[in-house]
Design a protein around this motif. Structure first.
Motif, PDB file in Angstrom:
ATOM      1  N   PRO B  59      32.644 -22.121  72.583  1.00 40.72           N
ATOM      2  CA  PRO B  59      33.376 -21.376  71.565  1.00 40.72           C
ATOM      3  C   PRO B  59      34.574 -22.163  71.018  1.00 40.72           C
ATOM      4  O   PRO B  59      35.280 -22.802  71.761  1.00 40.72           O
ATOM      5  CB  PRO B  59      33.857 -20.131  72.302  1.00 40.72           C
ATOM      6  N   HIS B  60      34.735 -22.150  69.696  1.00 41.45           N
ATOM      7  CA  HIS B  60      35.864 -22.834  69.101  1.00 41.45           C
ATOM      8  C   HIS B  60      36.485 -21.959  68.014  1.00 41.45           C
ATOM      9  O   HIS B  60      36.047 -20.830  67.807  1.00 41.45           O
ATOM     10  CB  HIS B  60      35.433 -24.193  68.557  1.00 41.45           C
ATOM     11  N   ASP B  61      37.488 -22.461  67.348  1.00 37.73           N
ATOM     12  CA  ASP B  61      38.219 -21.678  66.365  1.00 37.73           C
ATOM     13  C   ASP B  61      37.315 -21.271  65.206  1.00 37.73           C
ATOM     14  O   ASP B  61      36.424 -22.014  64.817  1.00 37.73           O
ATOM     15  CB  ASP B  61      39.377 -22.533  65.840  1.00 37.73           C
ATOM     16  N   THR B  62      37.598 -20.088  64.625  1.00 31.20           N
ATOM     17  CA  THR B  62      36.760 -19.632  63.513  1.00 31.20           C
ATOM     18  C   THR B  62      37.147 -20.332  62.232  1.00 31.20           C
ATOM     19  O   THR B  62      38.292 -20.720  62.038  1.00 31.20           O
ATOM     20  CB  THR B  62      36.942 -18.126  63.266  1.00 31.20           C
ATOM     21  N   ARG B  63      36.175 -20.464  61.358  1.00 33.76           N
ATOM     22  CA  ARG B  63      36.464 -20.991  60.018  1.00 33.76           C
ATOM     23  C   ARG B  63      36.494 -19.793  59.087  1.00 33.76           C
ATOM     24  O   ARG B  63      35.517 -19.458  58.472  1.00 33.76           O
ATOM     25  CB  ARG B  63      35.353 -21.967  59.597  1.00 33.76           C
ATOM     26  N   SER B 119      37.086 -16.227  68.398  1.00 37.82           N
ATOM     27  CA  SER B 119      36.473 -17.561  68.397  1.00 37.82           C
ATOM     28  C   SER B 119      35.097 -17.470  67.780  1.00 37.82           C
ATOM     29  O   SER B 119      34.635 -16.391  67.398  1.00 37.82           O
ATOM     30  CB  SER B 119      36.389 -18.120  69.811  1.00 37.82           C
TER      31      SER B 119
ATOM     32  N   ILE C  60      38.907 -20.914  76.140  1.00 43.71           N
ATOM     33  CA  ILE C  60      39.629 -20.703  74.889  1.00 43.71           C
ATOM     34  C   ILE C  60      41.024 -20.230  75.288  1.00 43.71           C
ATOM     35  O   ILE C  60      41.219 -19.739  76.385  1.00 43.71           O
ATOM     36  CB  ILE C  60      38.940 -19.675  73.959  1.00 43.71           C
ATOM     37  N   PRO C  94      40.708 -28.106  67.576  1.00 48.88           N
ATOM     38  CA  PRO C  94      41.984 -27.379  67.717  1.00 48.88           C
ATOM     39  C   PRO C  94      41.869 -25.923  67.271  1.00 48.88           C
ATOM     40  O   PRO C  94      40.983 -25.582  66.500  1.00 48.88           O
ATOM     41  CB  PRO C  94      42.919 -28.152  66.784  1.00 48.88           C
ATOM     42  N   PHE C  95      42.780 -25.071  67.789  1.00 48.45           N
ATOM     43  CA  PHE C  95      42.844 -23.671  67.390  1.00 48.45           C
ATOM     44  C   PHE C  95      44.092 -23.457  66.544  1.00 48.45           C
ATOM     45  O   PHE C  95      45.114 -24.063  66.786  1.00 48.45           O
ATOM     46  CB  PHE C  95      42.938 -22.766  68.625  1.00 48.45           C
ATOM     47  N   LYS C  96      44.010 -22.539  65.576  1.00 41.21           N
ATOM     48  CA  LYS C  96      45.173 -22.287  64.722  1.00 41.21           C
ATOM     49  C   LYS C  96      46.169 -21.380  65.436  1.00 41.21           C
ATOM     50  O   LYS C  96      45.760 -20.453  66.133  1.00 41.21           O
ATOM     51  CB  LYS C  96      44.713 -21.612  63.418  1.00 41.21           C
TER      52      LYS C  96
END
Lengths: 276, 242, 201
Positions: B59-63, B119, C60, C94-96
């Motif tokens: 899981p990573h940051d959403t766009r 995420s 996360i 990276p995360f915002k």
């Protein structure tokens, strides 16, 4: 193709090592990493090949069709290229994300294959009907962009080696074309004149081939050459930002033909051992 | 219109299909985990001649918008240009979009998305060679890739297709059977432990009286597929530990 | 013992609890990951957990984590950052995140000028205090949080002077930042740890 971030210290260490002909993974400047080649893996294509390197994977597939030739070149066949980067390589390439890289790759291929001697073998009836080979390149995984061109050219050359075109019989009176049903009545293509691509990357004071992602991040620029087995340079291009000095390029030229010949021999040997 | 004999009876009891299989025989299945180093999880599935590659990022940051309660699943399915005998146009394919949406729904129910709020998990599927049962092979490949990525999931999701020819339910349809006129096809994706069906898609007309038999055929096929998938996963883990 | 997702591990009751990599359904504990089953035996309870192959867990950012971020831009009342590491592990993507004006300092919260505390490109240590639509909410309202690495306007790496100032060693110009007080274990470790942190960024 995740961007690798290097600190100044790491870049310095890398560049000093390369100046002494010693890369971070132990290779010398002109050593290539191991390449795994597999042919004849796609039953729906007349020729196919898959190349796997450490973190790069490319599949090339060849399909054929009979078409009327270009009016200006009635005796020559056609080769079309189409490339695509799968989202498997990076989420950035989802949908049309990879178009930038792909457009450059396809135009370089088309320029290199424009006057290839292979095209003469693809004529069926001069002026009326020629073979058109549509080559599809699917990029599944990308490590460094510089080694991508080299590997794609190897995949295409191996796929053309694997291509089996049906032998066409032309009735001399009516000029009718008959394609036999026998799946073993085929002709193979002569791939000796097909070019391979050699990319050299400038790091510090030396040129290297097959850079890793860290080496590419510390490099100034790259030069891409398309060379056939007679040593003829068919097309060349400078990749990336950064400027290069003229004199080192002149010293580079003899080495390029050596590397290109090695690649040609490697592909021929691998393909012959796979089909025997 | 040429007619083909899809089911040939040499004896009354055991008819043979066009590729020599018995009606309830699934094609040979090979799976591999961890095919790509750069992806978080990846897998390769070969079901007969159908070859599928799956990768998972996350899981990573959403766009874009994020969901504060759970992770957003983004699934993209694609048939490559040389996968079938005629070349395909990559970018205007409605059927691919429909399959992508179905796959997103399947994995949204199966993955424990509440563990990763805000995420996104990306699942990408590439069909390198298509020879029937693409959708089923994709569900299997995506399931293996998610397990390889270490993302928590309720069960090993498995899928299989089934059809009905000449009053005989058959398991695991190949391309020839799929493209012949009038063959009804049913694909089922399920959570095998609890026998919960996550996806059921059918095309062609199946009479409701026959639906039970066809569903049973698909579920039996899922069991065979599951056995091989579990073996592959266990071998892969044991190799890594050594 | 190796397991695949969906394998039933044991009955869920007062004595048996599910840990990492498991989930509860009905009255049983099931595995959610493929890997090795680990049973942690305490006095009154056994905790079943699954260690995934490769031995790393998908992470996360969670509320309460100490994270390392890079400042992206500064708007009038908040500062936008990208979370690059959670504790010791570097993230692939990276995360915002945002730091609001009132979360920068513990004292004198209302009179904070963001431009005197952070600049774009600085590396910050912060703590996650919440989640919002535009990303994670961070706070640097403590002595050990704030700017760790910053470059002066001339591009030279600066050295901390006090909790509000950093100095450029070449041009001897001081710039205002909200500086983090990083605990130093011993003098010999200090020089190696600062060299390591330089090399990561």
């Amino acid at each position: 193709m995740a961007e690798v971030k290097l600190s100044e210290g790491e870049k310095c260490y890398l560049i000093h090592g390369i100046n002494d002909n010693f890369r971070i993974d132990g290779r010398s400047c002109w050593d290539r990493r191991e390449i795994d080649l597999e042919i004849n893996l796609l039953p729906s294509c007349v020729g196919s090949a898959q190349i796997r390197s450490v973190n790069c994977s490319v599949i090339a597939g060849v399909k054929m069709s009979l078409v009327p030739p270009d009016p200006g070149r009635p005796g020559k066949g056609k080769i079309e290229f189409f490339a695509d980067i799968s989202a498997n390589a990076d989420p950035l390439f989802e949908g049309r994300g990879g178009q930038g890289i792909v457009v450059e790759l396809v135009s370089f291929f088309e320029d290199s294959y424009k006057d290839c001697s292979l095209l003469d073998c693809l004529t069926v009836v001069e002026g009326k009907s020629v073979w058109c080979l549509s080559i599809d390149i699917l990029i599944l995984e990308i490590g460094s962009k510089a080694s991508l061109y080299d590997l794609c050219s190897i995949a295409v050359k191996a796929a053309l080696y694997d291509t089996r075109l049906p032998k066409v019989y032309v009735n001399p009176d009516t000029m009718d074309i008959e394609i036999p049903d026998d799946p073993f009545d085929i002709m193979r293509l002569d791939i000796s004149q097909i070019p391979v691509f050699v990319t050299v990357t400038r790091i510090g004071n030396s040129y290297i081939i097959d850079p890793t992602q860290e080496e590419e991040a510390s490099s100034i620029s790259s030069l891409l050459f398309s060379v056939n087995n007679c040593g003829t340079l068919l097309h060349s291009k400078k990749l990336g930002l950064g400027s290069l000095h003229c004199d080192p390029i002149k010293e580079l030229i003899p080495k390029i033909s050596v590397v290109a010949l090695e690649l040609h021999d490697f592909i021929e040997d691998q393909c012959k051992s796979l089909t025997s | 219109m040429e007619s083909r004999i899809l089911l040939e009876s040499t004896s009354v009891k055991t008819p043979f299909r066009i590729d020599g299989r018995k009606p309830h025989e699934v094609r040979s299945l090979t799976c591999r985990l961890g095919v790509f180093q750069q992806a978080d999880g990846s897998s390769y599935v070969k079901l007969g001649n159908t070859q599928v590659l799956a990768t998972v990022y996350g899981p990573h940051d959403t766009r874009g918008k994020s969901n504060p309660e759970k992770s957003i699943i983004n699934c993209k399915f694609r048939l490559s240009t040389f996968s079938k005998s005629t070349r395909r146009n990559l970018h205007r394919d409605i059927r691919s979009i429909e399959i992508s949406n179905n796959l997103t729904q399947v994995f949204d129910s199966a993955i424990l998305t509440e563990l990763y709020p805000h995420s996104q998990i990306d699942i990408y599927l590439e069909v390198v060679q298509s020879d029937g049962s693409d959708y089923a092979a994709c569900i299997n490949a995506a399931s293996l890739a998610i397990i390889d990525a270490g993302i928590p999931i309720k069960d090993v999701v498995c899928a299989c297709s089934a059809g009905f020819i000449d009053n005989q339910p058959i398991t695991d349809i190949n391309a020839v059977e799929e493209s012949s006129n009038g063959t009804p096809i049913l694909t089922i994706g399920m959570l095998p432990k609890d026998k919960q069906i996550l996806s059921m898609e059918s095309s062609g007309g199946i009479h409701l009286d026959n639906l039970n038999d066809v569903m049973d055929a698909a579920i039996e096929g899922c069991k065979s597929v599951l056995f091989i998938m579990k073996q592959t996963i266990l071998n892969h883990i044991q190799e890594l530990k050594d | 013992m190796f397991c695949v997702p969906g394998d039933r591990l044991c009955v869920a009751d007062d004595k048996n609890l599910g840990g990492r990599g498991t989930f509860l359904k009905g009255s049983y504990i099931y595995a959610a990951l493929a890997g090795k089953v680990n049973i942690i035996e305490n006095k009154d309870e056994n905790i079943f957990e699954v260690m995934p192959h490769g031995n790393f867990v998908r992470k996360i950012p969670q509320v309460g984590d100490v994270v390392t971020c890079q400042v992206e831009k500064i708007v009038s009342n908040q500062c936008k950052c990208l979370i690059k590491c959670i504790a010791d592990s570097v993230l692939k993507q990276p995360f915002k995140a945002i730091i609001r004006k009132e979360d920068v300092r513990a004292t004198d919260k209302d009179n904070v000028e963001l431009y005197t505390c952070f600049r774009p490109g600085d590396i910050i240590l912060a703590k996650i205090i919440g989640l919002s639509e535009s990303g994670y909410l961070l706070s640097t309202a403590s002595n050990e949080f704030g700017v760790v690495i910053a470059r002066s306007e001339n591009g030279v790496l600066m050295v901390p002077v006090s909790w509000t100032e950093m100095m450029c060693p070449e041009f001897k110009v001081k710039e205002t930042r909200k500086v983090a007080r990083i605990a130093i274990e011993s003098d010999s470790n200090a020089s190696t740890s600062s060299k390591q942190s330089n090399n990561n960024f």
